[in-house]
Design a protein around this motif. Structure first.
Motif, PDB file in Angstrom:
ATOM      1  N   SER A  75       0.835  -1.211   0.000  1.00 55.79           N
ATOM      2  CA  SER A  75       0.000   0.000   0.000  1.00 55.79           C
ATOM      3  C   SER A  75       0.865   1.255   0.000  1.00 55.79           C
ATOM      4  CB  SER A  75      -0.927   0.003   1.216  1.00 55.79           C
ATOM      5  OG  SER A  75      -0.178  -0.038   2.409  1.00 55.79           O
ATOM      6  N   LYS A  76       0.343   2.308  -0.612  1.00 64.06           N
ATOM      7  CA  LYS A  76       1.076   3.569  -0.725  1.00 64.06           C
ATOM      8  C   LYS A  76       1.221   4.230   0.644  1.00 64.06           C
ATOM      9  CE  LYS A  76       1.043   8.047  -3.081  1.00 64.06           C
ATOM     10  NZ  LYS A  76       0.329   8.923  -4.042  1.00 64.06           N
ATOM     11  N   HIS A  77       0.128   4.287   1.396  1.00 60.72           N
ATOM     12  CA  HIS A  77       0.146   4.880   2.737  1.00 60.72           C
ATOM     13  C   HIS A  77      -0.029   3.744   3.745  1.00 60.72           C
ATOM     14  CE1 HIS A  77      -1.086   8.287   0.158  1.00 60.72           C
ATOM     15  NE2 HIS A  77      -0.407   9.022   1.022  1.00 60.72           N
ATOM     16  N   PHE A  78       0.973   3.494   4.563  1.00 62.80           N
ATOM     17  CA  PHE A  78       0.960   2.341   5.467  1.00 62.80           C
ATOM     18  C   PHE A  78       0.965   2.733   6.938  1.00 62.80           C
ATOM     19  CE2 PHE A  78       5.309   3.276   4.107  1.00 62.80           C
ATOM     20  CZ  PHE A  78       5.930   3.536   5.331  1.00 62.80           C
ATOM     21  N   CYS A  79       1.006   4.038   7.242  1.00 61.56           N
ATOM     22  CA  CYS A  79       1.130   4.479   8.631  1.00 61.56           C
ATOM     23  C   CYS A  79      -0.201   5.031   9.125  1.00 61.56           C
ATOM     24  CB  CYS A  79       2.217   5.548   8.747  1.00 61.56           C
ATOM     25  SG  CYS A  79       2.449   6.171  10.441  1.00 61.56           S
ATOM     26  N   TYR A 132      -0.371   6.906  11.780  1.00 58.52           N
ATOM     27  CA  TYR A 132      -0.077   8.121  12.559  1.00 58.52           C
ATOM     28  C   TYR A 132       0.225   9.331  11.683  1.00 58.52           C
ATOM     29  CZ  TYR A 132       0.432   4.627  16.209  1.00 58.52           C
ATOM     30  OH  TYR A 132       0.199   3.588  17.074  1.00 58.52           O
ATOM     31  N   CYS A 133       0.678   9.112  10.451  1.00 61.05           N
ATOM     32  CA  CYS A 133       0.994  10.234   9.571  1.00 61.05           C
ATOM     33  C   CYS A 133       0.695   9.852   8.125  1.00 61.05           C
ATOM     34  CB  CYS A 133       2.454  10.665   9.734  1.00 61.05           C
ATOM     35  SG  CYS A 133       3.649   9.529   8.989  1.00 61.05           S
ATOM     36  N   LEU A 134       0.852  10.811   7.222  1.00 59.78           N
ATOM     37  CA  LEU A 134       0.499  10.620   5.818  1.00 59.78           C
ATOM     38  C   LEU A 134       1.717  10.305   4.943  1.00 59.78           C
ATOM     39  CD1 LEU A 134      -2.077  13.539   5.501  1.00 59.78           C
ATOM     40  CD2 LEU A 134      -2.572  11.091   5.571  1.00 59.78           C
ATOM     41  N   VAL A 135       2.725   9.665   5.521  1.00 59.14           N
ATOM     42  CA  VAL A 135       3.895   9.285   4.747  1.00 59.14           C
ATOM     43  C   VAL A 135       3.489   8.322   3.634  1.00 59.14           C
ATOM     44  CG1 VAL A 135       4.474   7.312   6.221  1.00 59.14           C
ATOM     45  CG2 VAL A 135       6.273   8.436   4.918  1.00 59.14           C
ATOM     46  N   ASP A 136       4.133   8.436   2.474  1.00 55.53           N
ATOM     47  CA  ASP A 136       3.886   7.484   1.393  1.00 55.53           C
ATOM     48  C   ASP A 136       5.139   6.634   1.197  1.00 55.53           C
ATOM     49  OD1 ASP A 136       5.531   8.596  -1.078  1.00 55.53           O
ATOM     50  OD2 ASP A 136       4.538  10.318  -0.164  1.00 55.53           O
ATOM     51  N   ARG A 137       4.962   5.490   0.594  1.00 57.29           N
ATOM     52  CA  ARG A 137       6.049   4.516   0.481  1.00 57.29           C
ATOM     53  C   ARG A 137       7.250   5.071  -0.279  1.00 57.29           C
ATOM     54  NH1 ARG A 137       6.077  -0.596   1.694  1.00 57.29           N
ATOM     55  NH2 ARG A 137       3.818  -0.509   1.991  1.00 57.29           N
ATOM     56  N   GLU A 138       7.001   5.771  -1.377  1.00 55.94           N
ATOM     57  CA  GLU A 138       8.095   6.300  -2.185  1.00 55.94           C
ATOM     58  C   GLU A 138       8.908   7.327  -1.399  1.00 55.94           C
ATOM     59  OE1 GLU A 138       8.772   8.665  -6.434  1.00 55.94           O
ATOM     60  OE2 GLU A 138       6.798   7.862  -5.890  1.00 55.94           O
ATOM     61  N   GLY A 139       8.225   8.193  -0.662  1.00 58.57           N
ATOM     62  CA  GLY A 139       8.932   9.187   0.137  1.00 58.57           C
ATOM     63  C   GLY A 139       9.714   8.557   1.264  1.00 58.57           C
ATOM     64  N   PHE A 140       9.164   7.497   1.875  1.00 54.17           N
ATOM     65  CA  PHE A 140       9.866   6.810   2.960  1.00 54.17           C
ATOM     66  C   PHE A 140      11.132   6.135   2.449  1.00 54.17           C
ATOM     67  CE2 PHE A 140      10.341   2.663   5.209  1.00 54.17           C
ATOM     68  CZ  PHE A 140      10.851   3.167   6.391  1.00 54.17           C
ATOM     69  N   ILE A 141      11.070   5.543   1.261  1.00 53.01           N
ATOM     70  CA  ILE A 141      12.243   4.870   0.701  1.00 53.01           C
ATOM     71  C   ILE A 141      13.361   5.880   0.408  1.00 53.01           C
ATOM     72  CG2 ILE A 141      13.098   3.570  -1.284  1.00 53.01           C
ATOM     73  CD1 ILE A 141      10.367   2.193  -1.399  1.00 53.01           C
ATOM     74  N   LYS A 142      12.977   7.056  -0.124  1.00 52.87           N
ATOM     75  CA  LYS A 142      13.978   8.067  -0.456  1.00 52.87           C
ATOM     76  C   LYS A 142      14.561   8.711   0.795  1.00 52.87           C
ATOM     77  CE  LYS A 142      12.122   9.332  -5.000  1.00 52.87           C
ATOM     78  NZ  LYS A 142      11.499  10.423  -5.795  1.00 52.87           N
ATOM     79  N   ASN A 143      13.719   9.028   1.749  1.00 59.13           N
ATOM     80  CA  ASN A 143      14.160   9.715   2.968  1.00 59.13           C
ATOM     81  C   ASN A 143      13.401   9.154   4.159  1.00 59.13           C
ATOM     82  OD1 ASN A 143      15.111  11.383   4.958  1.00 59.13           O
ATOM     83  ND2 ASN A 143      14.248  13.266   4.102  1.00 59.13           N
ATOM     84  N   PRO A 144      13.967   8.146   4.843  1.00 64.85           N
ATOM     85  CA  PRO A 144      13.253   7.496   5.950  1.00 64.85           C
ATOM     86  C   PRO A 144      12.931   8.428   7.113  1.00 64.85           C
ATOM     87  CG  PRO A 144      15.148   6.190   5.243  1.00 64.85           C
ATOM     88  CD  PRO A 144      15.274   7.509   4.578  1.00 64.85           C
ATOM     89  N   LEU A 145      13.618   9.562   7.200  1.00 63.21           N
ATOM     90  CA  LEU A 145      13.387  10.482   8.317  1.00 63.21           C
ATOM     91  C   LEU A 145      12.546  11.689   7.918  1.00 63.21           C
ATOM     92  CD1 LEU A 145      16.939  10.424   9.944  1.00 63.21           C
ATOM     93  CD2 LEU A 145      14.864   9.374  10.823  1.00 63.21           C
ATOM     94  N   ALA A 146      11.979  11.669   6.727  1.00 57.49           N
ATOM     95  CA  ALA A 146      11.179  12.799   6.271  1.00 57.49           C
ATOM     96  C   ALA A 146       9.951  12.970   7.163  1.00 57.49           C
ATOM     97  CB  ALA A 146      10.745  12.581   4.824  1.00 57.49           C
ATOM     98  N   LEU A 147       9.678  14.230   7.552  1.00 59.75           N
ATOM     99  CA  LEU A 147       8.517  14.536   8.375  1.00 59.75           C
ATOM    100  C   LEU A 147       7.292  14.701   7.487  1.00 59.75           C
ATOM    101  CD1 LEU A 147      10.095  17.096  10.870  1.00 59.75           C
ATOM    102  CD2 LEU A 147       9.635  14.670  11.248  1.00 59.75           C
ATOM    103  N   CYS A 148       6.195  14.072   7.889  1.00 57.97           N
ATOM    104  CA  CYS A 148       4.955  14.141   7.121  1.00 57.97           C
ATOM    105  C   CYS A 148       3.829  14.637   8.022  1.00 57.97           C
ATOM    106  CB  CYS A 148       4.601  12.762   6.558  1.00 57.97           C
ATOM    107  SG  CYS A 148       5.856  12.113   5.437  1.00 57.97           S
ATOM    108  N   PRO A 149       2.786  15.221   7.428  1.00 53.27           N
ATOM    109  CA  PRO A 149       1.661  15.709   8.242  1.00 53.27           C
ATOM    110  C   PRO A 149       1.032  14.588   9.065  1.00 53.27           C
ATOM    111  CG  PRO A 149       1.505  16.530   5.988  1.00 53.27           C
ATOM    112  CD  PRO A 149       2.604  15.516   5.999  1.00 53.27           C
TER     113      PRO A 149
END
Length: 556
Positions: A140-144, A146-163
């Motif tokens: 799934s694209k959004h797996f969290c 608690y926040c709106l992190v997407d899989r592609e963004g997590f892979i590129k930057n695991p520490l990226a802050l999301c809403p």
């Protein structure tokens, strides 16, 4: 300021009903599915049961962890749950929760007591099911939740802050679902029936799964620790798998460690042990093979292993300060960065993403160890045993529920909770003159009455077992930690005292252990409630040095 229980979290403090009616009860639910027959037999999944249990936040933590204090809310065949869905299965539960929120119940003193749901515990899969979130963590694209992190963004930057997920953006996603033909919007597939409650929302009421095979011990620890061990063995050649397994087998585990002895570590595989076994392996790994690590201070893989160990100690602390929470946030960010950069070919998993949420979740829910899911899972064992003894699977849920309520009636006919002090070892009258001068002086200075006092070899106090020879933390600062070895256990007038042999310690930064000095000339008699940390720690001998491995972090 220390956070000591769920009542110290902002989740409880900000609850409007609890603010308006301070006498209201805080409900904590737990849901999980379990098999009552062999998971390898022909009847698997046929009789699988979805259970919902309940406990109260007002119950003291040590009593809350008792399975007898956990009440059954509902039992439902998982097949029926999938057939009829959330709305029908949870309809009566939602009606009862709304009634408790709005009307309450009449107490024995004539007052109306209200109650509110503050947390719905469970595994990641179950929590996402209850919350209406997607249950596909691998694709799934959004797996969290608690926040709106997407899989592609997590892979590129695991520490990226999301809403963060909020009730408002959750509602917006539901509106898009209802007006379009999309099946999933921002990781949400349907509106949770529990959002109909007045003072609960799934975006703020689903704690992390700290215990079972989802986030920590059977998640991040299981995968990462096996990766580090494999690197130390296969790449850096510090030791072999046979040497590690032989060291574990020959090691003389003491106390609770003996009950969770790690299982065999196999080449290139995830750790196969339970959460308790993986915790024991992580804690005692420096004792097993620490001496075989060449240049441990400069070894990046070994230091990463110790960093994971420090994170686990902080996450599992029964009480934690705001300073330690801030430190935990830094530690987790460093760990994720190093894990990602040192092993780029080993992709981070969604479970790693949950780690950076932990500091904020501790502030929200209080110490996460008090939301430990493994104690609730222990409740399953009664129903499994009962189903095997009745030899009748016709309307099994009704049978199990009736048997359980009969057991609860029997238990409530006596004491609601076990006694605070339970003497389980040999007990003798305390005769002051028979003890050495250090013990006599310590007891005298503590102003403890000798009348009807017993010297016992072992005791259970608030669910924790103490025996002579274990050590406890007496004092802890950023510069030093003082331990006390239990030499005498005294019980007097429902109070528990320890006579401690005091030891200063030195932290071995290359091993993550504390080395105890020779005992000082001082002994101390203390009430167990006045200790900085109540948990008894086994004392181990390593190369003629007495060392301890903390069970969890201690906040000063």
């Amino acid at each position: 300021m220390l956070l000591e229980d769920v009542s110290d979290g902002q989740n409880v403090k900000d609850n409007l009903l609890l603010q308006q009616y301070p006498s209201s009860l805080s409900l904590m639910l737990y849901q999980d599915a379990f098999e009552v027959v062999s998971p390898l037999g022909p009847g698997k999944t046929k009789h699988k049961i979805l259970a919902v249990y309940m406990t109260l936040g007002e119950i003291l933590p040590h009593n809350r962890s008792s399975v007898d204090a956990m009440q059954i809310v509902s039992l439902c065949r998982e097949a029926d749950f999938k057939t009829f869905g959330h709305n029908k299965v949870f309809a009566s539960l939602i009606a009862d929760l709304k009634d408790l929120e709005e009307t309450g119940f009449l107490a024995a003193d004539g007052n109306m007591i209200k109650a509110v749901l503050i947390a719905f515990l469970g595994g990641n899969l179950g929590s996402h099911c209850v919350g209406g979130f997607t249950e596909n963590f691998s694709c799934s694209k959004h797996f969290c939740r608690y926040c709106l992190v997407d899989r592609e963004g997590f892979i590129k930057n695991p520490l990226a802050l999301c809403p963060k997920r909020t009730a408002d953006n959750y509602k917006d996603s539901i509106e898009i679902l209802s007006t379009t033909d999309q099946s999933v919007v921002n990781g949400i597939k349907c509106n949770s029936v529990f959002n109909s409650l007045k003072d609960f929302h799934v975006c703020s009421g689903l704690p992390p799964c700290l215990g079972h095979a989802h986030d920590l011990y059977e998640g991040v620890v299981s995968g990462d620790l096996s990766l580090y061990i494999d690197t130390l063995v296969q790449v850096e050649k510090h030791f072999t798998y046979n040497e590690l397994n032989r060291a574990v087998a020959k090691f003389k585990h003491i106390g609770s460690d003996a009950l969770s002895k790690p299982c065999e570590v196999k080449t290139g595989q995830r750790l196969a042990g339970s959460a308790a076994q993986n915790q024991c392996l992580l804690r005692l790994l420096p004792l097993y093979i620490g001496e075989k690590i060449k240049d441990p201070v400069d070894n990046e893989v070994w230091q990463l292993c110790l960093k994971l160990r420090d994170i686990v100690e902080l996450v599992c602390a029964p009480q934690i300060s705001h300073n330690d929470i801030a430190y935990l946030k830094i530690m987790i960010e460093e760990y994720i960065y190093l894990r990602h950069s040192m092993f780029p070919d080993k992709a981070l998993k969604p479970k790693h993403h949950y780690l950076p949420h932990y500091p904020e979740l501790i502030l929200h829910f209080g110490p996460l160890i008090h939301l430990w899911t493994l104690r609730f899972k222990s409740k399953h064992s009664y129903f499994k045993q009962c189903s095997r003894k009745v030899h009748n699977f016709v309307n099994l849920c009704k049978t199990l529920a009736e048997r359980h309520q009969l057991l609860q009636s029997y238990l409530l006919a006596g004491q609601t909770f076990p006694p605070t002090i339970q003497i389980i070892g040999e007990a003798n009258d305390y005769r002051h003159h028979l003890y050495n001068s250090a013990t006599q002086d310590a007891v005298t200075k503590a102003n403890v009455s000798n009348h009807n006092m017993l010297d016992v070899s072992a005791v259970v106090y608030k669910g924790t077992k103490y025996v002579k020879g274990h050590v406890v933390v007496v004092d802890h600062t950023d510069e030093s930690t003082e331990f006390g070895k239990i030499v005498v256990i005294l019980v007097n007038d429902s109070k528990l005292y320890f006579v401690l042999e005091l030891h200063q310690s030195v932290r071995l930064i290359d091993l993550g252990l504390y080395c105890l000095h020779c005992p000082t000339d001082r002994s101390l008699c203390v009430n167990v409630d006045s200790l900085m940390d109540h948990y008894p720690i086994p004392l181990y001998n390593m190369a003629d040095l007495f060392v301890v491995s903390l069970h969890h972090s201690v906040s000063s």
